[in-house]
Every structure is written in structure tokens, then in C-alpha cells.
Write a protein that holds these residues in place. Sequence first.
Motif, PDB file in Angstrom:
ATOM      1  N   ARG A  97       0.831  -1.214   0.000  1.00 42.37           N
ATOM      2  CA  ARG A  97       0.000   0.000   0.000  1.00 42.37           C
ATOM      3  C   ARG A  97       0.867   1.266   0.000  1.00 42.37           C
ATOM      4  NH1 ARG A  97      -4.714  -1.517   4.371  1.00 42.37           N
ATOM      5  NH2 ARG A  97      -5.936  -2.822   2.980  1.00 42.37           N
ATOM      6  N   ALA A  98       1.919   1.271   0.806  1.00 44.27           N
ATOM      7  CA  ALA A  98       2.797   2.448   0.891  1.00 44.27           C
ATOM      8  C   ALA A  98       3.498   2.699  -0.437  1.00 44.27           C
ATOM      9  CB  ALA A  98       3.810   2.255   2.014  1.00 44.27           C
ATOM     10  N   ILE A  99       3.938   1.632  -1.098  1.00 42.74           N
ATOM     11  CA  ILE A  99       4.604   1.775  -2.395  1.00 42.74           C
ATOM     12  C   ILE A  99       3.645   2.382  -3.416  1.00 42.74           C
ATOM     13  CG2 ILE A  99       5.435   0.419  -4.365  1.00 42.74           C
ATOM     14  CD1 ILE A  99       6.937  -1.323  -2.423  1.00 42.74           C
ATOM     15  N   ARG A 100       2.412   1.886  -3.440  1.00 42.52           N
ATOM     16  CA  ARG A 100       1.444   2.390  -4.415  1.00 42.52           C
ATOM     17  C   ARG A 100       1.017   3.810  -4.079  1.00 42.52           C
ATOM     18  NH1 ARG A 100       3.840  -0.403  -7.090  1.00 42.52           N
ATOM     19  NH2 ARG A 100       3.552  -2.630  -7.057  1.00 42.52           N
ATOM     20  N   GLU A 101       0.845   4.106  -2.806  1.00 41.19           N
ATOM     21  CA  GLU A 101       0.396   5.434  -2.393  1.00 41.19           C
ATOM     22  C   GLU A 101       1.413   6.513  -2.747  1.00 41.19           C
ATOM     23  OE1 GLU A 101      -0.466   7.755   1.817  1.00 41.19           O
ATOM     24  OE2 GLU A 101      -0.820   5.601   1.699  1.00 41.19           O
ATOM     25  N   HIS A 102       2.704   6.195  -2.612  1.00 40.16           N
ATOM     26  CA  HIS A 102       3.755   7.182  -2.855  1.00 40.16           C
ATOM     27  C   HIS A 102       4.427   7.013  -4.216  1.00 40.16           C
ATOM     28  CE1 HIS A 102       3.447   8.860   1.154  1.00 40.16           C
ATOM     29  NE2 HIS A 102       3.411   7.635   1.640  1.00 40.16           N
ATOM     30  N   SER A 103       3.882   6.149  -5.057  1.00 40.57           N
ATOM     31  CA  SER A 103       4.405   5.902  -6.404  1.00 40.57           C
ATOM     32  C   SER A 103       5.902   5.592  -6.387  1.00 40.57           C
ATOM     33  CB  SER A 103       4.136   7.105  -7.309  1.00 40.57           C
ATOM     34  OG  SER A 103       2.759   7.354  -7.381  1.00 40.57           O
ATOM     35  N   LEU A 104       6.280   4.683  -5.509  1.00 45.82           N
ATOM     36  CA  LEU A 104       7.683   4.271  -5.418  1.00 45.82           C
ATOM     37  C   LEU A 104       7.930   3.073  -6.312  1.00 45.82           C
ATOM     38  CD1 LEU A 104       8.158   4.452  -1.547  1.00 45.82           C
ATOM     39  CD2 LEU A 104       9.118   6.013  -3.236  1.00 45.82           C
ATOM     40  N   PRO A 105       9.160   2.919  -6.807  1.00 50.71           N
ATOM     41  CA  PRO A 105       9.481   1.704  -7.569  1.00 50.71           C
ATOM     42  C   PRO A 105       9.483   0.482  -6.637  1.00 50.71           C
ATOM     43  CG  PRO A 105      11.363   3.235  -7.517  1.00 50.71           C
ATOM     44  CD  PRO A 105      10.256   3.870  -6.783  1.00 50.71           C
ATOM     45  N   ASP A 106       9.136  -0.666  -7.181  1.00 49.64           N
ATOM     46  CA  ASP A 106       9.076  -1.891  -6.389  1.00 49.64           C
ATOM     47  C   ASP A 106      10.415  -2.273  -5.775  1.00 49.64           C
ATOM     48  OD1 ASP A 106       6.377  -2.145  -6.864  1.00 49.64           O
ATOM     49  OD2 ASP A 106       6.636  -3.484  -8.591  1.00 49.64           O
ATOM     50  N   THR A 115       6.502  -1.445  11.791  1.00 53.11           N
ATOM     51  CA  THR A 115       5.057  -1.392  11.967  1.00 53.11           C
ATOM     52  C   THR A 115       4.425  -0.587  10.840  1.00 53.11           C
ATOM     53  OG1 THR A 115       5.156   0.623  13.281  1.00 53.11           O
ATOM     54  CG2 THR A 115       5.314  -1.468  14.483  1.00 53.11           C
ATOM     55  N   GLU A 116       3.107  -0.537  10.837  1.00 55.31           N
ATOM     56  CA  GLU A 116       2.397   0.176   9.771  1.00 55.31           C
ATOM     57  C   GLU A 116       2.802   1.653   9.740  1.00 55.31           C
ATOM     58  OE1 GLU A 116      -2.164   1.089   8.251  1.00 55.31           O
ATOM     59  OE2 GLU A 116      -1.839   0.065  10.148  1.00 55.31           O
ATOM     60  N   ALA A 117       2.880   2.278  10.905  1.00 48.96           N
ATOM     61  CA  ALA A 117       3.246   3.700  10.968  1.00 48.96           C
ATOM     62  C   ALA A 117       4.686   3.908  10.492  1.00 48.96           C
ATOM     63  CB  ALA A 117       3.087   4.212  12.391  1.00 48.96           C
ATOM     64  N   GLU A 118       5.587   3.005  10.883  1.00 51.35           N
ATOM     65  CA  GLU A 118       6.987   3.127  10.454  1.00 51.35           C
ATOM     66  C   GLU A 118       7.111   2.952   8.941  1.00 51.35           C
ATOM     67  OE1 GLU A 118       8.791   0.073  12.807  1.00 51.35           O
ATOM     68  OE2 GLU A 118       9.119   1.401  14.514  1.00 51.35           O
ATOM     69  N   ILE A 119       6.355   2.026   8.389  1.00 55.06           N
ATOM     70  CA  ILE A 119       6.394   1.778   6.942  1.00 55.06           C
ATOM     71  C   ILE A 119       5.913   3.020   6.195  1.00 55.06           C
ATOM     72  CG2 ILE A 119       5.291   0.456   5.081  1.00 55.06           C
ATOM     73  CD1 ILE A 119       5.398  -1.978   6.977  1.00 55.06           C
ATOM     74  N   LYS A 120       4.828   3.625   6.673  1.00 60.33           N
ATOM     75  CA  LYS A 120       4.306   4.825   6.015  1.00 60.33           C
ATOM     76  C   LYS A 120       5.311   5.969   6.075  1.00 60.33           C
ATOM     77  CE  LYS A 120      -0.624   3.980   6.465  1.00 60.33           C
ATOM     78  NZ  LYS A 120      -1.887   4.468   7.035  1.00 60.33           N
ATOM     79  N   ALA A 121       5.953   6.132   7.242  1.00 63.46           N
ATOM     80  CA  ALA A 121       6.930   7.215   7.394  1.00 63.46           C
ATOM     81  C   ALA A 121       8.130   7.000   6.477  1.00 63.46           C
ATOM     82  CB  ALA A 121       7.379   7.301   8.850  1.00 63.46           C
ATOM     83  N   LYS A 122       8.615   5.762   6.403  1.00 62.07           N
ATOM     84  CA  LYS A 122       9.757   5.464   5.536  1.00 62.07           C
ATOM     85  C   LYS A 122       9.392   5.653   4.070  1.00 62.07           C
ATOM     86  CE  LYS A 122      11.972   2.235   8.712  1.00 62.07           C
ATOM     87  NZ  LYS A 122      12.338   0.826   8.954  1.00 62.07           N
ATOM     88  N   ALA A 123       8.183   5.268   3.703  1.00 61.71           N
ATOM     89  CA  ALA A 123       7.749   5.426   2.306  1.00 61.71           C
ATOM     90  C   ALA A 123       7.670   6.906   1.940  1.00 61.71           C
ATOM     91  CB  ALA A 123       6.392   4.753   2.103  1.00 61.71           C
ATOM     92  N   LYS A 124       7.171   7.723   2.844  1.00 63.73           N
ATOM     93  CA  LYS A 124       7.098   9.164   2.567  1.00 63.73           C
ATOM     94  C   LYS A 124       8.497   9.740   2.416  1.00 63.73           C
ATOM     95  CE  LYS A 124       4.960  13.411   4.337  1.00 63.73           C
ATOM     96  NZ  LYS A 124       5.763  14.237   3.537  1.00 63.73           N
ATOM     97  N   LYS A 125       9.406   9.320   3.285  1.00 64.57           N
ATOM     98  CA  LYS A 125      10.781   9.815   3.216  1.00 64.57           C
ATOM     99  C   LYS A 125      11.446   9.396   1.900  1.00 64.57           C
ATOM    100  CE  LYS A 125      14.751  10.239   6.262  1.00 64.57           C
ATOM    101  NZ  LYS A 125      15.339   9.822   7.539  1.00 64.57           N
ATOM    102  N   LEU A 126      11.251   8.150   1.496  1.00 65.29           N
ATOM    103  CA  LEU A 126      11.808   7.681   0.224  1.00 65.29           C
ATOM    104  C   LEU A 126      11.187   8.422  -0.953  1.00 65.29           C
ATOM    105  CD1 LEU A 126      12.073   3.828   0.785  1.00 65.29           C
ATOM    106  CD2 LEU A 126      13.957   5.422   0.422  1.00 65.29           C
TER     107      LEU A 126
END
Length: 168
Positions: A97-106, A115-126
Amino acid sequence: MPEPIDPKPADEAQKPAETPPAPEAKPADKAPEKAAEKPADDAPKVSEADLAELAQLRKEKQERDDADKSEAQKTAERLQELEEKSAKAETALHVERAIREHSLPDDLAEFLTGTEAEIKAKAKKLADLTKPSDAGKSSRPKPALKPGHGGEPAAAFDAAAIAKRARR
């Protein structure tokens, strides 16, 4: 769960309970010890067959208890295995979900853990790191002409106008 079976046979359950021998005082000679080894006449008689049957029933009960215990252990292990599998699937879902939400490459999925919150924060940072910024634009000029495109029509050549501009 099956009810426990009484280890006493039915005919043995109706017999009076066997009483333990009373403690005897220390005799001065050995003759009373020999008397203590003999069963009392008032004690109930138990046949060898009854004792063997009682031992067999106890053994069967112990086997059932062991089988139940191993089933419970198997169930507990299976439960733990399923909980671990569920946690991994949930983490994978959050990463996806985080990859798709932030349009990150796989390829960046391996960096999203926790955790879910950590994953979201890391995805935003990336996403912030991989997003092209205005300062990072190329200083290379874009060509005005493209192949197959004629561009604007050229002005007609006027030598007199050019000469006039040059004289000024």
C-alpha cells in the motif's frame, strides 16, 4: 473431551477400602516383624487379575492423557505458525500500500520494514528523496526544433531592411 474412566473395576469399587497397616512399635525381637509381613485376616483379598486389570486401565489413561497433551501442543504450534504467517502477510500488505500510495518503484520495498506507521513514514521519506526537485532540473537547453516539425515559417529575405539596420 471424554470423561476420565475410574481406574477401579466395578466389582472392586464396591469392596471396602483397604486400610494401610498401622505403624507398629519397635519390637525387641524379630518375631513381630514376620507377623507384620503377613496380610491381616480382616483385609480384603485382591486377586492378581484385578491388579493386572487396574494396571492396564492406568496405562490406558496415561496414554490418553499423553495423546491429548500432544494434540494440545500440536494445536499450539499450529496457532503460532499461523500467527507468524498472518503478521508477515499484514506487513507485506502495508508495504504494498505504501509503495502504491507514494508511487515508489518496487525495488525500494526492501527498505520498508517495521510497523504500519513506520512503513508509512519510511515510504514518505523515500518518496521525498526520489521525487525530482526544481533545483535538480537539467541545465541542458531543450531544442526548439523537433524532427518532422517545420517550426515557424521563416521571414522573407529582405536585403534592404538588413542594410538599413546595419547603418543605424
